[in-house]
Motif scaffolding. Structure first.
Motif, PDB file in Angstrom:
ATOM      1  N   ASP A   1      43.619  27.419  70.980  1.00 39.89           N
ATOM      2  CA  ASP A   1      43.056  27.499  69.634  1.00 39.89           C
ATOM      3  C   ASP A   1      41.723  28.244  69.625  1.00 39.89           C
ATOM      4  N   ARG A   2      40.957  28.127  70.704  1.00 42.66           N
ATOM      5  CA  ARG A   2      39.638  28.774  70.730  1.00 42.66           C
ATOM      6  C   ARG A   2      39.715  30.257  71.073  1.00 42.66           C
ATOM      7  N   LEU A   3      40.706  30.622  71.878  1.00 40.61           N
ATOM      8  CA  LEU A   3      40.785  32.018  72.300  1.00 40.61           C
ATOM      9  C   LEU A   3      41.160  32.912  71.121  1.00 40.61           C
ATOM     10  N   VAL A   4      40.518  34.020  71.035  1.00 35.49           N
ATOM     11  CA  VAL A   4      40.861  34.991  70.006  1.00 35.49           C
ATOM     12  C   VAL A   4      41.453  36.186  70.749  1.00 35.49           C
ATOM     13  N   PRO A   5      42.782  36.290  70.800  1.00 37.08           N
ATOM     14  CA  PRO A   5      43.393  37.273  71.704  1.00 37.08           C
ATOM     15  C   PRO A   5      42.884  38.686  71.506  1.00 37.08           C
ATOM     16  N   GLN A   6      42.720  39.105  70.250  1.00 36.88           N
ATOM     17  CA  GLN A   6      42.324  40.492  70.020  1.00 36.88           C
ATOM     18  C   GLN A   6      40.893  40.769  70.483  1.00 36.88           C
ATOM     19  N   ALA A   7      40.118  39.716  70.711  1.00 34.24           N
ATOM     20  CA  ALA A   7      38.739  39.924  71.143  1.00 34.24           C
ATOM     21  C   ALA A   7      38.589  39.839  72.658  1.00 34.24           C
ATOM     22  N   LEU A   8      39.663  39.491  73.365  1.00 31.69           N
ATOM     23  CA  LEU A   8      39.559  39.456  74.818  1.00 31.69           C
ATOM     24  C   LEU A   8      39.404  40.881  75.351  1.00 31.69           C
ATOM     25  N   PRO A   9      38.681  41.047  76.434  1.00 34.27           N
ATOM     26  CA  PRO A   9      38.487  42.400  76.973  1.00 34.27           C
ATOM     27  C   PRO A   9      39.819  43.026  77.392  1.00 34.27           C
ATOM     28  N   ASP A  10      39.896  44.329  77.316  1.00 38.67           N
ATOM     29  CA  ASP A  10      41.100  45.024  77.798  1.00 38.67           C
ATOM     30  C   ASP A  10      41.351  44.653  79.254  1.00 38.67           C
ATOM     31  N   GLY A  11      42.601  44.504  79.580  1.00 36.75           N
ATOM     32  CA  GLY A  11      42.955  44.267  80.977  1.00 36.75           C
ATOM     33  C   GLY A  11      42.740  42.846  81.443  1.00 36.75           C
ATOM     34  N   PHE A  12      42.451  41.939  80.490  1.00 33.33           N
ATOM     35  CA  PHE A  12      42.210  40.546  80.878  1.00 33.33           C
ATOM     36  C   PHE A  12      43.241  39.647  80.207  1.00 33.33           C
ATOM     37  N   ALA A  13      43.689  38.631  80.952  1.00 40.81           N
ATOM     38  CA  ALA A  13      44.647  37.677  80.383  1.00 40.81           C
ATOM     39  C   ALA A  13      44.341  36.271  80.861  1.00 40.81           C
ATOM     40  N   VAL A  14      44.725  35.303  80.024  1.00 47.09           N
ATOM     41  CA  VAL A  14      44.685  33.888  80.405  1.00 47.09           C
ATOM     42  C   VAL A  14      46.126  33.416  80.504  1.00 47.09           C
ATOM     43  N   LEU A  15      46.499  32.946  81.665  1.00 50.36           N
ATOM     44  CA  LEU A  15      47.857  32.440  81.893  1.00 50.36           C
ATOM     45  C   LEU A  15      47.787  30.917  81.944  1.00 50.36           C
ATOM     46  N   LEU A  16      48.554  30.274  81.063  1.00 45.19           N
ATOM     47  CA  LEU A  16      48.549  28.812  81.026  1.00 45.19           C
ATOM     48  C   LEU A  16      49.885  28.275  81.514  1.00 45.19           C
ATOM     49  N   LEU A  17      49.832  27.383  82.497  1.00 44.63           N
ATOM     50  CA  LEU A  17      51.027  26.708  82.986  1.00 44.63           C
ATOM     51  C   LEU A  17      50.921  25.241  82.593  1.00 44.63           C
ATOM     52  N   HIS A  18      51.815  24.833  81.705  1.00 46.00           N
ATOM     53  CA  HIS A  18      51.759  23.486  81.132  1.00 46.00           C
ATOM     54  C   HIS A  18      52.718  22.552  81.863  1.00 46.00           C
ATOM     55  N   ALA A  19      52.194  21.433  82.353  1.00 46.84           N
ATOM     56  CA  ALA A  19      53.009  20.410  83.013  1.00 46.84           C
ATOM     57  C   ALA A  19      53.707  20.950  84.263  1.00 46.84           C
ATOM     58  N   VAL A  20      52.904  21.270  85.253  1.00 47.51           N
ATOM     59  CA  VAL A  20      53.467  21.777  86.515  1.00 47.51           C
ATOM     60  C   VAL A  20      54.372  20.732  87.169  1.00 47.51           C
ATOM     61  N   ASN A  21      54.067  19.475  86.958  1.00 42.28           N
ATOM     62  CA  ASN A  21      54.914  18.377  87.440  1.00 42.28           C
ATOM     63  C   ASN A  21      55.413  17.582  86.223  1.00 42.28           C
ATOM     64  N   PRO A  22      56.379  18.164  85.489  1.00 40.43           N
ATOM     65  CA  PRO A  22      56.815  17.501  84.248  1.00 40.43           C
ATOM     66  C   PRO A  22      57.474  16.155  84.503  1.00 40.43           C
ATOM     67  N   TRP A  23      58.150  16.034  85.632  1.00 40.20           N
ATOM     68  CA  TRP A  23      58.808  14.756  85.953  1.00 40.20           C
ATOM     69  C   TRP A  23      57.752  13.646  86.083  1.00 40.20           C
ATOM     70  N   GLY A  24      56.672  13.944  86.792  1.00 42.49           N
ATOM     71  CA  GLY A  24      55.617  12.939  86.962  1.00 42.49           C
ATOM     72  C   GLY A  24      54.962  12.576  85.639  1.00 42.49           C
ATOM     73  N   MET A  25      54.795  13.582  84.771  1.00 40.20           N
ATOM     74  CA  MET A  25      54.217  13.300  83.450  1.00 40.20           C
ATOM     75  C   MET A  25      55.149  12.415  82.641  1.00 40.20           C
ATOM     76  N   ALA A  26      56.457  12.682  82.738  1.00 38.17           N
ATOM     77  CA  ALA A  26      57.426  11.920  81.956  1.00 38.17           C
ATOM     78  C   ALA A  26      57.600  10.498  82.484  1.00 38.17           C
ATOM     79  N   TRP A  27      57.487  10.343  83.796  1.00 43.38           N
ATOM     80  CA  TRP A  27      57.720   9.043  84.427  1.00 43.38           C
ATOM     81  C   TRP A  27      56.424   8.322  84.777  1.00 43.38           C
ATOM     82  N   TRP A  28      55.275   8.856  84.353  1.00 38.51           N
ATOM     83  CA  TRP A  28      53.971   8.262  84.639  1.00 38.51           C
ATOM     84  C   TRP A  28      53.705   8.152  86.133  1.00 38.51           C
ATOM     85  N   ARG A  29      54.094   9.184  86.862  1.00 37.51           N
ATOM     86  CA  ARG A  29      53.817   9.182  88.303  1.00 37.51           C
ATOM     87  C   ARG A  29      52.933  10.357  88.668  1.00 37.51           C
TER      88      ARG A  29
END
Ligand SMILES: [Zn+2]
Length: 370
Positions: free
Chosen positions: A82-110
């Motif tokens: 929500d805070r990032l403004v994509p068009q204002a990011l510098p050329d050649g720069f990216a933010v890569l977000l990986l959500h729930a790398v361990n989804p099983w643990g999140m789902a099972w509270w482990r």
């Protein structure tokens, strides 16, 4: 934007993440894992990218490597989108977000994944023979007793007090949480092969960021450090170039260099994902930090994890005592306390905004700046 409340389940976290991506006009790439959730539902690692498609510089932000720690990390990722403004990011720069790398643990509270593996001790396990951890071998019968009833705290605390006096805190830290590869039913088990989630992260980062020349990974965790505060863990020696680089860009008082530091509050670990990503970014000057949000004392953390592990391997998750143990453990990683969540999200904003600026190389515009 401040989230009105902290999402309580993996499904809610994923729905919110996808909703914020859609609102920002971002595509989400879901990567299913084979294991299923408690209701048989599909589990995915969701990936999105803000900014350049073939970036030269990148920030990588991961949540949920340790499943049950991931709810606040998920919320931080939504806020960052929500805070990032994509068009204002510098050329050649990216933010890569990986959500729930361990989804099983999140789902099972482990904290562990579907194979009882600590994914942050598992990088490239197919090709790496990690060092032995004889301290853990010694502690395992007390940490993970094969008892008919839920083990009492005393049966671990009595033994650990003796060992702490005899060997000292650095030994204890390395023994308990440094990672171990000999007890598949134990805590901090790094696995005997590279896990599916680890492979997904490696391939996603290689494919999307293979050409980057500079990268910073921020891995979002909870449970370590003083309650209500945050710590930036860096696996490098105090005074080293990575430590100095970080100290100039983040709150130096919050940074803990864990290698060769007699005052470190945590062990140096092998097999961490954030560090391992350097392997798939061969052209990059790659840096990696772990953001830890403090929740409860280390002793309470170990005891709750021990009880939860016993319930998982020997008990009944649906019996009252089992439910109590799971809920108590979950609260150690995500306290049932709106004030804690507010502080944690505020800390997350500070660290992630500094991470964006640092990784981009200069000051990009954030929604909060406008
Ligand atoms: Zn963690």
């Amino acid at each position: 934007m401040v989230l009105a409340s902290l999402p309580l389940t993996y499904d809610e976290c994923r729905a919110r993440f996808r909703w914020w991506c859609a609102k920002a006009g971002l595509e989400v790439e879901p990567h299913p894992i084979d294991a299923r959730g408690p209701e048989g539902q599909q589990l995915t690692i969701d990936v999105t990218q803000v900014g350049a498609t073939s970036p030269e510089r990148a920030l990588i932000v991961m949540s949920g490597v340790h499943g049950v720690e991931g709810y606040i990390g998920s919320a931080m990722q939504c806020e960052l989108i929500d805070r990032l403004v994509p068009q204002a990011l510098p050329d050649g720069f990216a933010v890569l977000l990986l959500h729930a790398v361990n989804p099983w643990g999140m789902a099972w509270w482990r904290r562990q994944n579907e194979s009882n593996v600590d994914l942050n001790r598992n990088w490239n396990r197919d090709h790496v023979t990690p060092p032995p951890n004889p301290g853990y071998d010694e502690l395992h019968p007390f940490l993970c007793p094969d008892s008919p009833e839920l083990p009492t705290p005393e049966s671990f605390l009595d033994r650990s007090r003796v060992l702490l006096e005899e060997r000292g805190m650095p030994w204890m830290q390395a023994a308990v949480s440094g990672g171990q590869y000999t007890h598949a039913d134990g805590l901090y088990f790094g696995g005997d092969r590279t896990e599916q989630s680890t492979r997904i992260v490696a391939s996603v980062v290689a494919e999307r960021l293979g050409a980057v020349g500079q990268s910073l990974c921020v891995d979002l965790h909870t449970g370590h450090g003083a309650p209500g505060t945050y710590t930036i863990l860096l696996d490098a020696p105090p005074g080293s170039e990575p430590h100095n680089w970080l100290s100039e860009r983040f709150d130096a008082d919050r940074i803990e260099a864990t290698v060769g530091n007699p005052h470190a509050t945590t062990a140096h670990k092998v097999g961490q994902i954030g560090h391992g990503l350097a392997d798939v970014l061969p052209e990059s000057v790659h840096r990696s930090i772990t953001l830890e949000l403090g929740t409860v004392s280390d002793t309470r953390m170990i005891l709750s994890g021990r009880s939860e592990n016993w319930v998982h391997h020997h008990g009944d998750r649906t019996a009252p005592a089992g439910v109590d143990a799971l809920w108590a453990n979950r609260r150690c990683y995500t306290p049932d306390d709106p004030a804690w969540a507010d502080h944690a999200l505020a800390h997350g904003r500070v660290v992630l905004d500094a991470a964006v600026r640092s990784a981009a190389g200069h000051e990009p515009l954030l929604a909060s700046d406008t």
